[in-house]
Design an enzyme around this catalytic site. Sequence first.
Site, PDB file in Angstrom:
ATOM      1  CD  GLU A 100       5.512   6.234   3.553  1.00 23.31           C
ATOM      2  OE1 GLU A 100       5.240   7.441   3.695  1.00 23.31           O
ATOM      3  OE2 GLU A 100       6.017   5.553   4.468  1.00 23.31           O
ATOM      4  NE  ARG A 150     -10.770   0.605   5.491  1.00 25.26           N
ATOM      5  CZ  ARG A 150     -10.061  -0.341   6.124  1.00 25.26           C
ATOM      6  NH1 ARG A 150     -10.326  -0.634   7.391  1.00 25.26           N
ATOM      7  NH2 ARG A 150      -9.091  -0.980   5.497  1.00 25.26           N
ATOM      8  CD  GLN A 174     -11.932  -6.052   7.659  1.00 27.24           C
ATOM      9  OE1 GLN A 174     -12.306  -6.873   8.486  1.00 27.24           O
ATOM     10  NE2 GLN A 174     -11.734  -6.371   6.392  1.00 27.24           N
ATOM     11  CG  ASN A 217     -15.497  -5.747  -4.611  1.00 28.76           C
ATOM     12  OD1 ASN A 217     -15.442  -5.295  -5.756  1.00 28.76           O
ATOM     13  ND2 ASN A 217     -14.514  -6.455  -4.083  1.00 28.76           N
ATOM     14  CG  PHE A 218     -19.803  -5.777   0.369  1.00 27.41           C
ATOM     15  CD1 PHE A 218     -18.780  -6.634  -0.015  1.00 27.41           C
ATOM     16  CD2 PHE A 218     -19.874  -5.398   1.712  1.00 27.41           C
ATOM     17  CE1 PHE A 218     -17.840  -7.110   0.905  1.00 27.41           C
ATOM     18  CE2 PHE A 218     -18.954  -5.870   2.644  1.00 27.41           C
ATOM     19  CZ  PHE A 218     -17.931  -6.720   2.238  1.00 27.41           C
ATOM     20  NE  ARG A 275      -3.852  -0.057   2.617  1.00 29.51           N
ATOM     21  CZ  ARG A 275      -5.147  -0.317   2.412  1.00 29.51           C
ATOM     22  NH1 ARG A 275      -5.547  -1.538   2.122  1.00 29.51           N
ATOM     23  NH2 ARG A 275      -6.044   0.631   2.500  1.00 29.51           N
ATOM     24  NE  ARG A 289     -12.699   3.125  -4.754  1.00 25.81           N
ATOM     25  CZ  ARG A 289     -12.529   4.426  -4.959  1.00 25.81           C
ATOM     26  NH1 ARG A 289     -12.281   5.242  -3.956  1.00 25.81           N
ATOM     27  NH2 ARG A 289     -12.607   4.930  -6.171  1.00 25.81           N
ATOM     28  CE1 TYR A 305      -4.439   6.708  -3.361  1.00 25.65           C
ATOM     29  CE2 TYR A 305      -4.745   6.116  -1.060  1.00 25.65           C
ATOM     30  CZ  TYR A 305      -5.174   6.784  -2.190  1.00 25.65           C
ATOM     31  OH  TYR A 305      -6.336   7.531  -2.140  1.00 25.65           O
TER      32      TYR A 305
HETATM   33  P1  NAD Z   1     -11.038   7.597  -9.341  1.00 28.59           P
HETATM   34  O1  NAD Z   1     -10.089   6.506  -9.723  1.00 28.59           O
HETATM   35  O2  NAD Z   1     -12.454   7.449  -9.732  1.00 28.59           O
HETATM   36  O3  NAD Z   1     -10.533   8.988  -9.898  1.00 28.59           O
HETATM   37  C1  NAD Z   1      -9.201   9.297 -10.107  1.00 28.59           C
HETATM   38  C2  NAD Z   1      -9.076   9.898 -11.504  1.00 28.59           C
HETATM   39  O4  NAD Z   1      -7.716  10.296 -11.712  1.00 28.59           O
HETATM   40  C3  NAD Z   1      -9.435   8.894 -12.600  1.00 28.59           C
HETATM   41  O5  NAD Z   1     -10.361   9.503 -13.479  1.00 28.59           O
HETATM   42  C4  NAD Z   1      -8.105   8.601 -13.268  1.00 28.59           C
HETATM   43  O6  NAD Z   1      -8.222   8.281 -14.635  1.00 28.59           O
HETATM   44  C5  NAD Z   1      -7.351   9.900 -13.028  1.00 28.59           C
HETATM   45  N1  NAD Z   1      -5.891   9.762 -13.039  1.00 28.59           N
HETATM   46  C6  NAD Z   1      -5.142   8.789 -12.450  1.00 28.59           C
HETATM   47  N2  NAD Z   1      -3.850   9.034 -12.673  1.00 28.59           N
HETATM   48  C7  NAD Z   1      -3.772  10.177 -13.406  1.00 28.59           C
HETATM   49  C8  NAD Z   1      -2.698  10.924 -13.963  1.00 28.59           C
HETATM   50  N3  NAD Z   1      -1.435  10.549 -13.802  1.00 28.59           N
HETATM   51  N4  NAD Z   1      -2.993  12.048 -14.679  1.00 28.59           N
HETATM   52  C9  NAD Z   1      -4.275  12.431 -14.862  1.00 28.59           C
HETATM   53  N5  NAD Z   1      -5.348  11.760 -14.365  1.00 28.59           N
HETATM   54  C10 NAD Z   1      -5.075  10.641 -13.648  1.00 28.59           C
HETATM   55  O7  NAD Z   1     -10.906   7.806  -7.757  1.00 28.59           O
HETATM   56  P2  NAD Z   1     -11.689   8.801  -6.785  1.00 28.59           P
HETATM   57  O8  NAD Z   1     -12.297   7.976  -5.729  1.00 28.59           O
HETATM   58  O9  NAD Z   1     -12.531   9.752  -7.543  1.00 28.59           O
HETATM   59  O10 NAD Z   1     -10.465   9.578  -6.122  1.00 28.59           O
HETATM   60  C11 NAD Z   1     -10.139  10.920  -6.460  1.00 28.59           C
HETATM   61  C12 NAD Z   1      -9.079  11.445  -5.506  1.00 28.59           C
HETATM   62  O11 NAD Z   1      -9.560  11.403  -4.168  1.00 28.59           O
HETATM   63  C13 NAD Z   1      -7.781  10.640  -5.523  1.00 28.59           C
HETATM   64  O12 NAD Z   1      -6.687  11.536  -5.420  1.00 28.59           O
HETATM   65  C14 NAD Z   1      -7.866   9.792  -4.277  1.00 28.59           C
HETATM   66  O13 NAD Z   1      -6.589   9.484  -3.770  1.00 28.59           O
HETATM   67  C15 NAD Z   1      -8.643  10.700  -3.347  1.00 28.59           C
HETATM   68  N6  NAD Z   1      -9.370   9.936  -2.307  1.00 28.59           N
HETATM   69  C16 NAD Z   1     -10.518   9.245  -2.596  1.00 28.59           C
HETATM   70  C17 NAD Z   1     -11.149   8.523  -1.599  1.00 28.59           C
HETATM   71  C18 NAD Z   1     -12.436   7.763  -1.846  1.00 28.59           C
HETATM   72  O14 NAD Z   1     -12.901   7.090  -0.928  1.00 28.59           O
HETATM   73  N7  NAD Z   1     -13.047   7.838  -3.011  1.00 28.59           N
HETATM   74  C19 NAD Z   1     -10.620   8.500  -0.302  1.00 28.59           C
HETATM   75  C20 NAD Z   1      -9.427   9.187  -0.051  1.00 28.59           C
HETATM   76  C21 NAD Z   1      -8.830   9.916  -1.069  1.00 28.59           C
HETATM   77  N1  UDP Z   2     -12.998  -5.535   1.721  1.00 33.47           N
HETATM   78  C1  UDP Z   2     -13.748  -6.699   1.879  1.00 33.47           C
HETATM   79  N2  UDP Z   2     -14.289  -7.265   0.763  1.00 33.47           N
HETATM   80  C2  UDP Z   2     -14.144  -6.738  -0.476  1.00 33.47           C
HETATM   81  C3  UDP Z   2     -13.390  -5.555  -0.629  1.00 33.47           C
HETATM   82  C4  UDP Z   2     -12.820  -4.987   0.494  1.00 33.47           C
HETATM   83  O1  UDP Z   2     -13.929  -7.197   2.998  1.00 33.47           O
HETATM   84  O2  UDP Z   2     -14.677  -7.335  -1.425  1.00 33.47           O
HETATM   85  C5  UDP Z   2     -12.423  -4.895   2.930  1.00 33.47           C
HETATM   86  C6  UDP Z   2     -10.955  -4.510   2.830  1.00 33.47           C
HETATM   87  O3  UDP Z   2     -10.118  -5.596   3.204  1.00 33.47           O
HETATM   88  C7  UDP Z   2     -10.875  -3.360   3.812  1.00 33.47           C
HETATM   89  C8  UDP Z   2     -12.247  -2.695   3.695  1.00 33.47           C
HETATM   90  O4  UDP Z   2     -13.100  -3.662   3.100  1.00 33.47           O
HETATM   91  O5  UDP Z   2     -10.717  -3.847   5.113  1.00 33.47           O
HETATM   92  C9  UDP Z   2     -12.249  -1.446   2.846  1.00 33.47           C
HETATM   93  O6  UDP Z   2     -11.623  -1.740   1.630  1.00 33.47           O
HETATM   94  P1  UDP Z   2     -11.516  -0.693   0.422  1.00 33.47           P
HETATM   95  O7  UDP Z   2     -10.611  -1.298  -0.603  1.00 33.47           O
HETATM   96  O8  UDP Z   2     -12.863  -0.269   0.008  1.00 33.47           O
HETATM   97  O9  UDP Z   2     -10.852   0.606   1.083  1.00 33.47           O
HETATM   98  P2  UDP Z   2      -9.538   0.871   1.972  1.00 33.47           P
HETATM   99  O10 UDP Z   2      -8.973  -0.439   2.463  1.00 33.47           O
HETATM  100  O11 UDP Z   2      -8.590   1.566   1.061  1.00 33.47           O
HETATM  101  O12 UDP Z   2     -10.041   1.685   3.095  1.00 33.47           O
END
Ligand code: NAD
Ligand code: UDP
Length: 318
Positions: free
Chosen positions: A152, A216, A214, A195-196, A147, A191, A150
């Site tokens: 770091e 969230r 676990q 998935n669910f 992980r 995610r 992402y």
């Molecule tokens: P997502 O994958 O749907 O969106 C990310 C977008 O970035 C995608 O459209 C992808 O094509 C684009 N992308 C990836 N690498 C790129 C690059 N090098 N140049 C240009 N575009 C690029 O994910 P999301 O859930 O919408 O996440 C958006 C942001 O929010 C991310 O930075 C993510 O780390 C952050 N974030 C999201 C969550 C969440 O739960 N959804 C939680 C924490 C942080």
């Molecule tokens: N997870 C799970 N079943 C799945 C997908 C994820 O039990 O089919 C668990 C995963 O191991 C983690 C939590 O759900 O504990 C959240 O996972 P996700 O990938 O959505 O987000 P993150 O781990 O980045 O918070």
Amino acid sequence: MKNYAHRTRTLVTGGAGFLGSHLCDRLIAEGHDVICLDNFFTVTKDNVAHLLGNPHFELTRHDVTFPLYVEVDQIYNLACPASPVHYQHDPVQTTKTSVHGAINMLGLAKRTKARIFQAFTSEVYGDPEVHPQPESYWGRVNPIGIRSCYDEGKRCAETLFFDYHRQHNLDIKVARIFNTYGPRMHPNDGRVVSNFIVQALKGENITIYGDGQQTRSFCYVDDLIEGFVRLMGTESGFTGPVNLGNPGEFTMLELAEKVLQIVGGHSKLVFQSLPADDPKQRQPDIGLAREKTGWVPKVPLDEGLKRTVDYFSKLLKD
Ligand code: NAD
Ligand code: UDP
Ligand code: UDP
């Protein structure tokens, strides 16, 4: 360069993604000129197809790891694969996107004097020993695990944001986002919410990783976008970091139960191995966001899940 158009020119990187596309909708509705930039690594154009005819919306194919020269007033830097399946697919590119992408967007903000918002993540807290997590907690992250590209990458980019702020006086807004879900998530990004729901709708087994104990905290996308806009609107000099997430905390077993209650059907729970470095618990302390912006998430998990189930059930029928 001065803007004579009297509209805020706003760049959204990762704008075709799950969160980015909802943010573009919101900004267009508020009268911004939006440049939506994406390299389409994890998405197609579908999430923003409805905006393509809008004269105030511009879609650009570009990778943030390369320099970008445009004239803008505001930048939301969201580009980065966000699901473990996506960001572990090409981990080197993931770190480059966070780090080189941040340098380029900060360079752009420095030249144009734009205010810059960055989507960081609760992953900066790693597998936390402090619960719930306040912004002051420094985290517990494995620097060499699967992980880490992402976690770091995002942590290094946070450092860059604060150094550009201190060294070049950049107007930065730093958000730490906790798990967010809703319509336009990718059905196959692995995610847990997508998935669910997809498994339940298809009548397949629900995959619980580990023992499902676990936790969230899940925020509905509309609430999160409201938090983005409020943080972007705070006074100059307020940098964050600010946690954005819904403090409601659930085990993965509880989540599976809720999804099954909404979808119905005959899916069974199956237990699979827990991925490496999977955090045991996550819950945001959102006191700072509330104090600074009055933001509190409003959509309860059951309601948000219903809306997301509606979205996926239509998507799977198409
Ligand atoms: P997502 O994958 O749907 O969106 C990310 C977008 O970035 C995608 O459209 C992808 O094509 C684009 N992308 C990836 N690498 C790129 C690059 N090098 N140049 C240009 N575009 C690029 O994910 P999301 O859930 O919408 O996440 C958006 C942001 O929010 C991310 O930075 C993510 O780390 C952050 N974030 C999201 C969550 C969440 O739960 N959804 C939680 C924490 C942080
Ligand atoms: N997870 C799970 N079943 C799945 C997908 C994820 O039990 O089919 C668990 C995963 O191991 C983690 C939590 O759900 O504990 C959240 O996972 P996700 O990938 O959505 O987000 P993150 O781990 O980045 O918070
Ligand atoms: N950059 C960019 N667009 C701009 C200005 C800069 O993409 O409008 C990139 C450029 O690649 C540069 C990086 O941002 O290397 C960092 O810019 P900064 O001004 O901090 O550094 P320098 O140009 O001095 O290396």
